[in-house]
Design an enzyme around this catalytic site. Sequence first.
Site, PDB file in Angstrom:
ATOM      1  N   GLY A  49      57.228  54.788 137.314  1.00  0.00           N
ATOM      2  CA  GLY A  49      57.705  55.566 136.169  1.00  0.00           C
ATOM      3  C   GLY A  49      56.612  55.819 135.145  1.00  0.00           C
ATOM      4  O   GLY A  49      56.466  56.924 134.614  1.00  0.00           O
ATOM      5  N   CYS A  50      55.834  54.801 134.875  1.00  0.00           N
ATOM      6  CA  CYS A  50      54.757  54.921 133.887  1.00  0.00           C
ATOM      7  C   CYS A  50      53.681  55.895 134.370  1.00  0.00           C
ATOM      8  O   CYS A  50      53.081  56.615 133.575  1.00  0.00           O
ATOM      9  CB  CYS A  50      54.149  53.557 133.589  1.00  0.00           C
ATOM     10  SG  CYS A  50      55.336  52.422 132.838  1.00  0.00           S
ATOM     11  N   THR A  51      53.448  55.914 135.679  1.00  0.00           N
ATOM     12  CA  THR A  51      52.449  56.821 136.245  1.00  0.00           C
ATOM     13  C   THR A  51      52.900  58.269 136.092  1.00  0.00           C
ATOM     14  O   THR A  51      52.131  59.119 135.630  1.00  0.00           O
ATOM     15  CB  THR A  51      52.195  56.473 137.726  1.00  0.00           C
ATOM     16  OG1 THR A  51      51.670  55.144 137.787  1.00  0.00           O
ATOM     17  CG2 THR A  51      51.211  57.438 138.358  1.00  0.00           C
ATOM     18  N   ALA A  54      52.596  59.285 132.424  1.00  0.00           N
ATOM     19  CA  ALA A  54      51.196  59.452 132.008  1.00  0.00           C
ATOM     20  C   ALA A  54      50.571  60.704 132.625  1.00  0.00           C
ATOM     21  O   ALA A  54      49.851  61.445 131.949  1.00  0.00           O
ATOM     22  CB  ALA A  54      50.386  58.212 132.388  1.00  0.00           C
TER      23      ALA A  54
END
Length: 159
Positions: A49-51, A54
């Site tokens: 999710g963070c990837t 970002a």
Amino acid sequence: MNTISPLQAGDTAPAFSLQNQNDETVTLSKLLKEQQVLVYFYPKASTPGCTVQAENLRDEQAQLAKFNTRVVGISPDPIKRLKNFETKKELNFDLLADEDHAIAEAFGVWGYKKFMGKEYDGIHRLTFLVGQDGKIKHLFDKFKTKDHHQVVLDYLAAE
């Protein structure tokens, strides 16, 4: 277990001075002299999710710049992990290490979470738009990781 109480529009953003992925000091006050700042909190570098979140912010840097907006991502990751994330995903903005989660706590985004049956304290995925006057202009708390960038751009376009 702490419940979160995020800062709201109109609140003064907590001043911070944190190390980025290149071990350089980044201060909110210095950034605000040039542009408004989109401060986004995320749980852990290089996770799915963070990837996605970002990468989408990376791809929209030119659009964000048109709205005089600079992005900084804050997580409890150590600098080395942030550097790996930046390098692997060719990110073009500062990732800040908040290892003791003091800044996350100051913004009200550190607290009780439940994930896959586990209960723990951690960072909640919330984003703040901080105006050049140091006040929070908007709290982004309704988005999915894949549409976060669009929710932000839609807000900026309507502002």
